[in-house]
Write a protein that holds these residues in place. Structure first.
Motif, short mmCIF file in Angstrom:
data_model
loop_
_atom_site.label_atom_id
_atom_site.label_comp_id
_atom_site.label_asym_id
_atom_site.label_seq_id
_atom_site.Cartn_x
_atom_site.Cartn_y
_atom_site.Cartn_z
N ASP A 153 0.80 -1.22 0.00
CA ASP A 153 0.00 0.00 0.00
C ASP A 153 0.84 1.27 0.00
O ASP A 153 0.31 2.38 0.06
CB ASP A 153 -0.95 0.01 1.21
N GLY A 154 2.17 1.13 -0.05
CA GLY A 154 3.03 2.30 -0.08
C GLY A 154 3.31 2.92 1.26
O GLY A 154 4.10 3.87 1.35
N PRO A 156 2.55 4.86 5.10
CA PRO A 156 1.99 6.17 5.47
C PRO A 156 2.42 7.30 4.52
O PRO A 156 1.65 8.23 4.28
CB PRO A 156 2.54 6.41 6.88
N LEU A 157 3.62 7.22 3.98
CA LEU A 157 4.11 8.28 3.10
C LEU A 157 3.24 8.43 1.87
O LEU A 157 2.89 9.54 1.47
CB LEU A 157 5.56 8.00 2.70
N LEU A 158 2.87 7.31 1.25
CA LEU A 158 2.02 7.37 0.06
C LEU A 158 0.63 7.85 0.42
O LEU A 158 0.05 8.67 -0.31
CB LEU A 158 1.95 6.00 -0.60
N PHE A 159 0.08 7.37 1.52
CA PHE A 159 -1.27 7.79 1.92
C PHE A 159 -1.32 9.30 2.14
O PHE A 159 -2.23 9.98 1.65
CB PHE A 159 -1.69 7.05 3.19
N VAL A 160 -0.35 9.83 2.89
CA VAL A 160 -0.33 11.26 3.16
C VAL A 160 -0.10 12.05 1.87
O VAL A 160 -0.76 13.06 1.61
CB VAL A 160 0.76 11.60 4.20
N GLY A 161 0.84 11.57 1.05
CA GLY A 161 1.13 12.26 -0.20
C GLY A 161 -0.07 12.33 -1.13
O GLY A 161 -0.38 13.39 -1.70
N LEU A 162 -0.78 11.20 -1.29
CA LEU A 162 -1.95 11.18 -2.16
C LEU A 162 -3.11 11.98 -1.57
O LEU A 162 -3.90 12.57 -2.32
CB LEU A 162 -2.39 9.74 -2.41
N THR A 163 -3.22 12.01 -0.26
CA THR A 163 -4.27 12.83 0.36
C THR A 163 -4.03 14.31 0.09
O THR A 163 -4.95 15.05 -0.26
CB THR A 163 -4.32 12.56 1.87
N LEU A 164 -2.77 14.75 0.23
CA LEU A 164 -2.44 16.15 -0.06
C LEU A 164 -2.65 16.45 -1.55
O LEU A 164 -3.13 17.53 -1.92
CB LEU A 164 -0.99 16.44 0.34
N ALA A 165 -2.28 15.50 -2.41
CA ALA A 165 -2.52 15.68 -3.84
C ALA A 165 -4.01 15.77 -4.14
O ALA A 165 -4.43 16.49 -5.06
CB ALA A 165 -1.90 14.53 -4.63
N SER A 166 -4.83 15.07 -3.36
CA SER A 166 -6.28 15.12 -3.55
C SER A 166 -6.86 16.45 -3.09
O SER A 166 -7.86 16.92 -3.64
CB SER A 166 -6.94 13.96 -2.78
N MET A 184 2.94 7.26 -6.71
CA MET A 184 2.76 5.80 -6.72
C MET A 184 3.92 5.11 -7.44
O MET A 184 4.33 4.01 -7.05
CB MET A 184 1.43 5.44 -7.38
N GLY A 185 4.43 5.75 -8.50
CA GLY A 185 5.53 5.14 -9.24
C GLY A 185 6.78 4.97 -8.40
O GLY A 185 7.53 4.00 -8.57
N LEU A 187 6.76 4.82 -4.89
CA LEU A 187 6.54 4.11 -3.64
C LEU A 187 5.86 2.75 -3.80
O LEU A 187 5.73 2.01 -2.82
CB LEU A 187 5.70 4.98 -2.70
N LEU A 188 5.42 2.42 -5.02
CA LEU A 188 4.79 1.11 -5.25
C LEU A 188 5.55 0.35 -6.33
O LEU A 188 5.95 0.93 -7.33
CB LEU A 188 3.33 1.28 -5.68
N GLU A 189 5.72 -0.93 -6.13
CA GLU A 189 6.41 -1.76 -7.12
C GLU A 189 5.36 -2.42 -8.02
O GLU A 189 5.02 -3.58 -7.87
CB GLU A 189 7.28 -2.81 -6.41
N GLU A 190 4.82 -1.63 -8.93
CA GLU A 190 3.77 -2.08 -9.83
C GLU A 190 4.03 -1.54 -11.23
O GLU A 190 4.64 -0.47 -11.38
CB GLU A 190 2.40 -1.59 -9.36
#
Length: 269
Positions: A153-154, A156-166, A184-185, A187-190
């Motif tokens: 899920d990336g 806490p860093l990804l969650f906070v970052g995407l929330t601020l981006a939202s 996401m690119g 912090l996520l291996e996808e």
């Protein structure tokens, strides 16, 4: 709105729906067209947010195959998108018109750097995340090196970052998708195509919650909303059909190219 202006808004909606599905920054296509028809900036922003909902939903549906196996991730990140989108919509009406726009070029520029250098940054982070040597009990086998599984899920860093981006997305939305993809690119291996699918869902959530808020408290133009809605829905399907054929390299080049054009337009406004 004249017939020529109506056609222009519809065409802009198609283009924005396709670009948003593949990359993001479709707002930078529709927003100037709405301003050219005579709509005030805030009314144009609100009308644009309402009109792009069908395009976001259409794009997410078009990428439904790439969404398989990502239900838990989307549920978690979707909460941040919902909260951030609502906050951004409130700020649009509460803050001076120029408050957020002053930092928009900085945010977009940082996102482009993250996308462009994503492979290098990802390799560096993978080395940093590699755990130290784990020593097994003395059975003659010696030390055993184990690699802890990466968080899906990336963190806490990804969650906070995407929330601020939202929050930013609920306010203006220009290059919102590019910011999502950059975070996401890294912090996520996808694969990028699977991240694009997640990005489309998050954009749909932000657009929907912001637009729902606008319905009750803001002025908008129903003609503009309808034209962009029809156009973006068609464009979303077009973008999904074309976008999934791109290789990771082509997709990354496209993101950087569109994002750079968006950044230049923002700087020249």
């Amino acid at each position: 709105m004249t017939p020529v202006e109506a056609v222009a808004v519809l065409a802009a909606g198609v283009a924005a729906g396709a670009v948003n599905t593949v990359v993001g920054s479709g707002t930078l296509i529709t927003f100037p067209v709405l301003l050219a028809t005579g709509l005030p900036p805030v009314t144009a922003t609100v009308s644009n947010a309402l009109g792009l909902i069908p395009g976001a939903v259409s794009g997410a549906f078009g990428y439904r195959r790439e969404l398989r196996g990502q239900r838990r991730r989307i549920l978690k990140l979707g909460v941040g998108a919902l909260l951030g989108g609502f906050t951004g919509a409130v700020l649009l009406l509460a803050l001076p018109a120029t408050a957020f726009e002053r930092i928009v070029p900085v945010v977009v520029g940082l996102a482009l750097v993250l996308v462009a250098f994503q492979p290098l940054i990802t390799r560096y982070l993978r080395r940093r995340r590699a755990p130290a040597t784990v020593t097994a009990p003395d059975t003659g086998a010696g030390a055993v090196r184990e690699r802890a599984p990466a968080r899906g899920d990336g963190g806490p860093l990804l969650f906070v970052g995407l929330t601020l981006a939202s929050v930013y997305g609920g306010y203006f939305a220009a290059a919102q998708g590019i910011i999502y993809m950059s975070l996401m690119g890294v912090l996520l291996e996808e694969p990028l195509q699977r991240l694009t699918a997640v990005k489309n869902v998050l954009v749909a959530i932000v657009n929907t919650v912001a637009a729902t808020f606008f319905l009750f408290v803001a002025d908008f133009d129903w003609t503009a909303v309808a034209l962009i809605a029809v156009g973006s829905a068609l464009g979303g399907q077009l973008g999904a059909a074309v976008g999934r054929r791109f290789s990771p390299l082509v997709l990354r080049v496209l993101i950087v190219t569109v994002g750079t054009a968006a950044l230049i337009q923002l700087l020249l406004r």
